[in-house]
Design an enzyme around this catalytic site. Sequence first.
Site, mmCIF file in Angstrom:
data_model
loop_
_atom_site.group_PDB
_atom_site.id
_atom_site.type_symbol
_atom_site.label_atom_id
_atom_site.label_comp_id
_atom_site.label_asym_id
_atom_site.label_seq_id
_atom_site.Cartn_x
_atom_site.Cartn_y
_atom_site.Cartn_z
ATOM 1 N N LYS A 130 41.085 40.233 29.296
ATOM 2 C CA LYS A 130 41.692 41.124 30.281
ATOM 3 C C LYS A 130 42.900 41.787 29.635
ATOM 4 C CE LYS A 130 43.670 41.259 34.950
ATOM 5 N NZ LYS A 130 43.977 40.466 36.147
ATOM 6 N N LYS A 167 37.749 43.226 30.985
ATOM 7 C CA LYS A 167 38.397 44.075 31.977
ATOM 8 C C LYS A 167 39.563 44.807 31.319
ATOM 9 C CE LYS A 167 40.751 43.877 36.459
ATOM 10 N NZ LYS A 167 41.309 43.010 37.519
#
Length: 337
Positions: free
Chosen positions: A206, A260
């Site tokens: 992420k 992400k």
Amino acid sequence: MSASHFRSPASFPRTRLRRNRADAWTRRLVAENRLTVDDLIWPVFVIEGQNQRVPVASMPGVERLTIDLLTEAVAAAGDLGIPCVALFPVVGAEGKSEDAAEAYRPDNLMNRAIRALKAAVPHVGILGDVALDPYTSHGHDGLMRDGYIQNDETVEVLARQALSQADAGVDIVAPSDMMDGRIGLIRDRLDSHGHELVRLCSYAAKYASAFYGPFRDAVNSGGFLKGDKKTYQMNPANTDEALHEVALDLQEGADMVMVKPGLPYLDIIRRVKDTFAVPTFAYHVSGEYAMLRAAAQNGWLDYDSALLETLTGFKRAGCDAILTYGAVDAARRLREG
């Protein structure tokens, strides 16, 4: 075969690649990647109250829903074949604190929504966000001391949060915080309390991205955020580091891993899938979705076509599943053929 070693077996005019593009049936027949409704996870936002829907201004088409309306919306999504929703709570100022204690309260908004959804639509999976940013008064994903996010103290709270969601009936817990060591502790905590079948999806790579702004509006954390998240979310310049993160999380017990954001990190998705060959998800995040919607509202592109092309790009990069706010739109379009 790498591009540098690729050699076409024939040449023009005997080989005309356009032959296989001439008809719709041929294009379908030779398609290398295929997007289906089974690839879609729909992120949804739940709020307190009854019979209320609150639009997210920065995410056209997205609404925050009370539990009663959310169950109806998820049932409709299930009828379209969407296999799973990702649940995010919108927590008011009264539920935010320095220690994020609301995150693991058994009867908090998140857990009540989980129980209601499992009772109403048991055939739709629920992926529960495990992170503290909706619950902290400073908007960060962990506990703060002296201006720094504390790793080990945060991990203990995340484990308590994950266990409370599992007790409520969640199918997948998804830590999105990027603290070190949280996957192993959460797995151990779940297993020791009889939740060995609850799946663990790690937000393994992420990045500290500029594309999260509309999401923070949606969950009411952006206005509370002090500073940035660069001390725990990844540097967008790094790719090898992502492989280290994924490897550690798999060793600690992750069942699936997530990258992400999505579109700026398709290379990361490809490297993860090629390296580990495990279930690999991506999050088509709020800023990416908002850009499509804004461009479509201005007449600059066709939303449905651009959405399906984007999601097919995720599949081509190696995704097994995609979290997207356009899941219902895509499912409807796929059903129409």
